[in-house]
Each structure stands twice: as structure tokens, then as C-alpha cells.
Write a protein that holds these residues in place. Structure first.
Motif, PDB file in Angstrom:
ATOM      1  N   VAL A  10       0.673  -1.137  -0.058  1.00  0.00           N
ATOM      2  CA  VAL A  10      -0.155  -0.134  -0.068  1.00  0.00           C
ATOM      3  C   VAL A  10       0.906   1.352  -0.141  1.00  0.00           C
ATOM      4  O   VAL A  10       0.637   2.223  -0.740  1.00  0.00           O
ATOM      5  N   GLY A  11       1.925   1.351   0.918  1.00  0.00           N
ATOM      6  CA  GLY A  11       2.443   2.586   0.955  1.00  0.00           C
ATOM      7  C   GLY A  11       3.264   2.824  -0.197  1.00  0.00           C
ATOM      8  O   GLY A  11       3.598   3.837  -0.822  1.00  0.00           O
ATOM      9  N   GLY A  12       4.099   1.693  -0.725  1.00  0.00           N
ATOM     10  CA  GLY A  12       4.894   1.822  -1.766  1.00  0.00           C
ATOM     11  C   GLY A  12       3.930   1.995  -3.018  1.00  0.00           C
ATOM     12  O   GLY A  12       4.553   2.841  -4.105  1.00  0.00           O
ATOM     13  N   ASP A  36       5.220 -12.010   1.271  1.00  0.00           N
ATOM     14  CA  ASP A  36       3.970 -11.835   1.954  1.00  0.00           C
ATOM     15  C   ASP A  36       2.975 -12.967   1.149  1.00  0.00           C
ATOM     16  O   ASP A  36       1.860 -13.258   1.397  1.00  0.00           O
ATOM     17  N   SER A 194       7.832   1.864   1.881  1.00  0.00           N
ATOM     18  CA  SER A 194       7.309   0.639   2.628  1.00  0.00           C
ATOM     19  C   SER A 194       7.725   0.349   4.009  1.00  0.00           C
ATOM     20  O   SER A 194       8.617   1.017   4.510  1.00  0.00           O
ATOM     21  N   SER A 199       8.495  -5.311   4.188  1.00  0.00           N
ATOM     22  CA  SER A 199       8.331  -5.209   2.937  1.00  0.00           C
ATOM     23  C   SER A 199       9.632  -5.020   1.914  1.00  0.00           C
ATOM     24  O   SER A 199       9.609  -5.583   1.129  1.00  0.00           O
ATOM     25  N   ALA A 231       4.498   5.758  11.694  1.00  0.00           N
ATOM     26  CA  ALA A 231       4.221   5.010  10.429  1.00  0.00           C
ATOM     27  C   ALA A 231       2.612   5.800  10.328  1.00  0.00           C
ATOM     28  O   ALA A 231       1.999   5.819  11.105  1.00  0.00           O
ATOM     29  N   LYS A 233       0.448   4.012   8.643  1.00  0.00           N
ATOM     30  CA  LYS A 233      -0.349   3.046   8.941  1.00  0.00           C
ATOM     31  C   LYS A 233       0.545   1.634   9.129  1.00  0.00           C
ATOM     32  O   LYS A 233       1.771   1.688   8.665  1.00  0.00           O
ATOM     33  N   LEU A 284       3.544  13.090   2.941  1.00  0.00           N
ATOM     34  CA  LEU A 284       2.253  12.350   3.168  1.00  0.00           C
ATOM     35  C   LEU A 284       1.225  12.362   1.930  1.00  0.00           C
ATOM     36  O   LEU A 284       1.145  13.408   1.201  1.00  0.00           O
TER      37      LEU A 284
HETATM   38  P1  GDP Z   1       1.817  -3.061   2.863  1.00  0.00           P
HETATM   39  O1  GDP Z   1       3.029  -4.028   2.251  1.00  0.00           O
HETATM   40  O2  GDP Z   1       0.630  -3.200   2.003  1.00  0.00           O
HETATM   41  O3  GDP Z   1       1.903  -3.267   4.298  1.00  0.00           O
HETATM   42  O4  GDP Z   1       2.643  -1.756   2.572  1.00  0.00           O
HETATM   43  P2  GDP Z   1       4.081  -1.047   2.518  1.00  0.00           P
HETATM   44  O5  GDP Z   1       5.001  -1.906   3.201  1.00  0.00           O
HETATM   45  O6  GDP Z   1       4.200  -0.615   1.263  1.00  0.00           O
HETATM   46  O7  GDP Z   1       3.604   0.342   3.114  1.00  0.00           O
HETATM   47  C1  GDP Z   1       3.720   0.391   4.598  1.00  0.00           C
HETATM   48  C2  GDP Z   1       4.280   1.610   5.296  1.00  0.00           C
HETATM   49  O8  GDP Z   1       4.032   2.593   4.310  1.00  0.00           O
HETATM   50  C3  GDP Z   1       4.124   2.090   6.710  1.00  0.00           C
HETATM   51  O9  GDP Z   1       5.473   2.175   7.214  1.00  0.00           O
HETATM   52  C4  GDP Z   1       3.697   3.546   6.355  1.00  0.00           C
HETATM   53  O10 GDP Z   1       4.201   4.511   7.432  1.00  0.00           O
HETATM   54  C5  GDP Z   1       4.170   4.074   5.172  1.00  0.00           C
HETATM   55  N1  GDP Z   1       2.905   4.776   4.394  1.00  0.00           N
HETATM   56  C6  GDP Z   1       1.830   4.770   4.011  1.00  0.00           C
HETATM   57  N2  GDP Z   1       1.099   5.873   3.572  1.00  0.00           N
HETATM   58  C7  GDP Z   1       2.353   6.706   3.348  1.00  0.00           C
HETATM   59  C8  GDP Z   1       2.455   8.310   3.029  1.00  0.00           C
HETATM   60  O11 GDP Z   1       1.552   8.673   2.436  1.00  0.00           O
HETATM   61  N3  GDP Z   1       3.597   8.551   3.229  1.00  0.00           N
HETATM   62  C9  GDP Z   1       4.741   7.983   3.587  1.00  0.00           C
HETATM   63  N4  GDP Z   1       5.919   8.727   3.948  1.00  0.00           N
HETATM   64  N5  GDP Z   1       4.673   6.867   4.094  1.00  0.00           N
HETATM   65  C10 GDP Z   1       3.678   6.389   3.954  1.00  0.00           C
END
Ligand code: GDP
Length: 307
Positions: A10-12, A36, A194, A199, A231, A233, A284
Motif C-alpha cells: 500500500v505505502g509503496g 507476503d 514501505s 516489505s 508510521a 499505517k 504524506l
Molecule cells: P503493505 O505491504 O501493504 O503493508 O505496505 P507497505 O509496506 O508498502 O507500506 C507500509 C508503510 O507505508 C508504513 O510504514 C507507512 O508508514 C508507509 N506509508 C503509508 N502511506 C504513506 C504516505 O503517505 N507517506 C509516507 N511517507 N509513508 C507512508
């Protein structure tokens, strides 16, 4: 400008979507975590890859944060009526990816070919590559014993205390076809914001990928997943406490030491000497405009660095 980005879900995906708008989308290659991935109800599920596919094709459910927009749930209702496992939700549309992937893997096709075909069918001009076609599984050693990633993340909602994380199979895994050349041929290499431990570390655990990053001509820039020290999320902060890592951007920078040349830090975080080049911006990414803006900042920062 050709850009290769190492990413989780999601973040990536937010950053990758921004990059695909900031640049010609065909200049963007995403190398995606597959630690995952797991088999559920007999189906092979690749959550991070599917998040990228949904996001880049405009099908993602952004309000929910995962899965498809406009999804229906007849399959899950039927599974429940038969007392089947319902802790991991598989929507009706989502099911198509898992059924087709499972059938094609069983017929001997590599994951990278299957993902490439899905992306083409959905009109995605960027390249989406699994980190490897080999099986790698993220396993967490917790106070409830060893848990496979989705058991920890979804079934147990990241509640167990984590003592250690390992990536089963990573030491024998080979980068997916195209991954090494995407790193060697890039003008900039980004590590998405991420989760570093869940991740990005699986990607760095594939020996060929780590070596390719070390050998690359282009600078490697990470975008901090922390906004105002936290973080956005997910369990990044909780994991840092449990793994005994200091909190904050400095600790994440230290975690990537030897891999990155620069760190893009959120402007809410106090300036600190990170020991490497850094730049600050609002990281953000709520709306599409933010994603494009952060992508542009990361590219400008990378351009200012040399190896
Ligand atoms: P997952 O594999 O779906 O859990 O997602 P990722 O590992 O890609 O992303 C999770 C990380 O993305 C978390 O540490 C969040 O803090 C970060 N993240 C999510 N949205 C944002 C954002 O808008 N800006 C920044 N800088 N970090 C984010």
C-alpha cells in the motif's frame, strides 16, 4: 529518466502511482516484495503485487486501503456457509487473479510472466516485477510462536510481540528476469516508503538484488515511511520497539546503511544528522497530487546525488 523502485504494497504503491504520472509510465519499473505471498484455500495469493496491479490500473479501493473498488463478496458468503476459513477476505473480482495465477503456476509458468501478462491486459505501461520467481516466505518469530506473514498481519492483526523476522528461501532465491537489468539500467533507484522490516528487507534478502544495488551506477534514495515520527499505517513503529531498534528516521536510515545514498525525510520530522545526504518534504500522500509531488521530490533529490 528511467526509475526503478523497490516496493511493498500500500505505502509503496502510492509512490509508484505518483512516479507513473511524473514520468512516462514505461520508464518506471517496480520490483515488488513477494515475502507476503501465500497459499490460501488452495490459491496462490500475492498481496503486494496485486496492490500494485490494482493501483496502477485504477481499480484499487482507496478508502478501504486494500483490494478492489466495487468488490462483491458472494464467494466469501458461500465459504462461510460451508464453515470454510474466512479470516482472509477474497472478493469475487479479486478471486480471478488468484485462480488464474494458481492455474498458470501449476502449469509451470513463472510468476513474473503471469504478472506481466496481467499488467498488459489492464493497460499498465509501467513494469511490475516480482522480486523473484522462487518461493520466499516471511516468517515472524513471536510470543505466540512462529507465524507466517498473513497469519500475523491479517489473522492476528499484528498483535503478537515480534522477536525476529526471517525470509525463508531468500538465500537461495534468484532475482526475477528483468530485475537486475532494471537496477543496472536505471537513472535513479528508489526504495518506497514501505515497511523496512516486512516489505523492503525481503527484497534486500535476495542476494542478487542486494548486490545489484551495490553495483548500480545510479544513486539509491529511500523515502522514509515515517511522517512526524510515526508510521502512517501498519506495524512499523510497533516492530521497531519490539525488535529493539531506536525510533525515528535515524534508525531507518541506519537500517538501510550501505544500501542507500540518500534519505527523503518528512518535513514534520526534526532535522538530524543522518550521516548521509538527506532532503525534506511533505511526504504524506493522500491524494493523487501528493503522490506525484512526492515522486517529483524523490526524483529531484536523486538527480542531485552522485555515486
Ligand atoms: P503493505 O505491504 O501493504 O503493508 O505496505 P507497505 O509496506 O508498502 O507500506 C507500509 C508503510 O507505508 C508504513 O510504514 C507507512 O508508514 C508507509 N506509508 C503509508 N502511506 C504513506 C504516505 O503517505 N507517506 C509516507 N511517507 N509513508 C507512508
Amino acid at each position: 529518466m528511467k526509475v526503478t523502485v523497490l516496493t511493498g504494497g500500500v505505502g509503496g504503491a502510492k509512490l509508484v502511482l505518483g512516479l507513473a504520472h511524473a514520468l512516462p509510465p514505461a520508464d518506471v519499473t517496480a520490483i515488488v516484495n513477494t515475502g507476503d505471498d501465500f497459499t490460501h484455500l488452495g490459491l496462490r495469493v500475492s498481496p503486494d503485487i496485486d496492490t500494485l496491479l490494482y493501483t496502477l490500473s485504477g481499480k484499487a479501493n482507496t478508502a478501504q486501503g486494500w483490494g478492489r473498488e466495487g468488490e462483491s463478496w458472494s464467494f466469501m458468503d458461500a465459504v462461510r456457509s460451508l464453515a470454510g476459513e474466512d479470516w482472509f477476505a477474497l472478493g469475487d473480482g479479486d478471486l480471478a487473479l488468484h485462480v488464474l495465477r494458481t492455474a498458470r503456476l501449476a502449469a509451470g509458468e513463472p510468476l513474473s510472466t503471469i504478472v506481466g501478462d496481467f499488467a498488459r491486459r489492464w493497460g499498465i505501461a509501467s513494469t511490475v516485477l516480482p522480486m523473484t520467481d522462487d518461493a520466499v516466505a516471511t516468517i515472524l518469530d513471536t510470543d505466540e510462536g512462529e507465524l507466517a506473514f498473513q497469519r500475523y498481519f491479517v489473522a492476528r492483526r499484528c498483535e503478537p510481540r515480534v522477536k525476529a523476522i526471517r525470509f525463508e528461501g531468500a538465500d537461495r532465491a534468484h532475482p526475477a528476469p528483468g530485475a537486475l537489468s532494471a537496477i543496472a539500467g536505471a537513472d535513479a533507484i528508489l526504495i518506497a516508503p514501505s515497511n523496512p522490516f516486512l516489505s523492503v528487507d525481503p527484497l534486500l534478502a535476495v542476494p542478487g538484488l542486494r548486490q545489484a544495488l551495490a553495483d548500480a551506477q545510479a544513486p539509491v534514495v529511500a523515502i522514509s515511511p515515517l511522517v512526524g515520527g510515526r508510521a502512517v499505517k501498519g506495524p512499523t513503529g510497533k516492530l521497531m520497539v519490539e525488535l529493539g531498534v531506536d525510533q525515528g528516521v535515524a534508525a531507518i536510515t541506519a537500517h538501510y546503511q550501505g544500501v542507500i545514498d540518500g534519505m527523503l525525510v518528512d518535513e514534520r520530522d526534526a532535522p538530524a544528522d543522518l550521516g548521509i545526504a538527506s532532503a525534506r518534504t511533505d511526504t504524506l500522500m493522500l491524494a493523487l497530487d501528493d503522490r506525484i509531488r512526492v515522486a517529483r521530490s524523490a526524483l529531484a533529490f536523486a538527480r542531485s546525488l552522485r555515486r
